[in-house]
Write a protein that holds these residues in place. Sequence first.
Motif, PDB file in Angstrom:
ATOM      1  N   ALA A   1      59.719  36.108  -4.712  1.00  0.00           N
ATOM      2  CA  ALA A   1      58.436  36.745  -5.015  1.00  0.00           C
ATOM      3  C   ALA A   1      57.278  35.949  -4.432  1.00  0.00           C
ATOM      4  CB  ALA A   1      58.268  36.870  -6.523  1.00  0.00           C
ATOM      5  N   ARG A   2      56.141  36.597  -4.339  1.00  0.00           N
ATOM      6  CA  ARG A   2      54.927  35.965  -3.818  1.00  0.00           C
ATOM      7  C   ARG A   2      53.903  35.862  -4.946  1.00  0.00           C
ATOM      8  NH1 ARG A   2      50.434  38.517  -1.477  1.00  0.00           N
ATOM      9  NH2 ARG A   2      51.617  40.489  -1.564  1.00  0.00           N
ATOM     10  N   LEU A   3      53.386  34.650  -5.153  1.00  0.00           N
ATOM     11  CA  LEU A   3      52.388  34.432  -6.198  1.00  0.00           C
ATOM     12  C   LEU A   3      51.054  35.044  -5.744  1.00  0.00           C
ATOM     13  CD1 LEU A   3      51.564  33.063  -8.891  1.00  0.00           C
ATOM     14  CD2 LEU A   3      50.968  31.035  -7.530  1.00  0.00           C
ATOM     15  N   THR A   4      50.606  36.056  -6.455  1.00  0.00           N
ATOM     16  CA  THR A   4      49.375  36.746  -6.074  1.00  0.00           C
ATOM     17  C   THR A   4      48.215  36.440  -7.008  1.00  0.00           C
ATOM     18  OG1 THR A   4      50.077  38.698  -7.334  1.00  0.00           O
ATOM     19  CG2 THR A   4      50.608  38.657  -4.984  1.00  0.00           C
ATOM     20  N   SER A   5      48.513  35.894  -8.180  1.00  0.00           N
ATOM     21  CA  SER A   5      47.441  35.552  -9.116  1.00  0.00           C
ATOM     22  C   SER A   5      47.947  34.492 -10.066  1.00  0.00           C
ATOM     23  CB  SER A   5      46.993  36.804  -9.889  1.00  0.00           C
ATOM     24  OG  SER A   5      45.901  36.484 -10.747  1.00  0.00           O
ATOM     25  N   GLY A   6      47.096  33.448 -10.310  1.00  0.00           N
ATOM     26  CA  GLY A   6      47.498  32.351 -11.155  1.00  0.00           C
ATOM     27  C   GLY A   6      46.913  32.445 -12.556  1.00  0.00           C
TER      28      GLY A   6
END
Length: 255
Positions: free
Chosen positions: A134-139
């Motif tokens: 997966a790709r981290l799009t928001s922390g």
Amino acid sequence: MDARIGREAATDLLVGVRPSSRHGAPRRRYGSARVSRRPALLLAALLAGGIGAAGLTLTSAPAASAEATSVLEAQQALLAGDEGLEVMPQASVTVAEAQARLQEVATSRAARAEAEAAAIEAARPKFVLPVDGARLTSGYGSRWGTFHYGIDLAAPMRTPEYAAGDGVVLRAGAASGFGLAVYILHENGDVTVYGHMDEILVEPGQYVDAGETIALLGNRGQSTGPHLHFEVHQGGEDGPRIDPIDWLDDRGVRV
């Protein structure tokens, strides 16, 4: 054959002593005594001997047959008497020794199975990233004038989502803002939350291992695209929500 010879001899004697004609033929005499009785006696003896021989010949075969039948019946009786009998070899160990050996093997197998299970458990990961690739799009933190209490992991629709650690499913179903959500209680009391999935694959009360598929990633609820919203509630469902990246990092999982 003896009977036939006896009859032929008797016939010859009869011919020899029978008068040649009914009248006029004088009786033969030998010396001064008549011989009419001696041929008759001899004939009777020969006939008796022939009959005896014939009788012996006739009765010997049935007697032999009866004897053979008796022997056969005796053998069959012996064979029938063997039915149900069991001949066992002499035991080389006692029943107690055999039972001790059975217990020894059972204990050894149980120990081996336990060791194998322990090895599998030791090799199994205890914590995993909830979505592979997966790709981290928001922390975790402030976002768009509000506070974002989790992290967003973007991936294609219906990508498998995994339990981040061993635990028991507390909740699974419709949830405000998430569309669908799953809550998992872990051994240390922390609760992880998974939101926006397209389909839930577990139910409340179910035990799950780390890495076990619990849902398929989706875009339900308040979402701008397919992704997993992942939260960590420290110490319980109503505990403070902490940064999931730090929580995963403490357990050897890199985002």
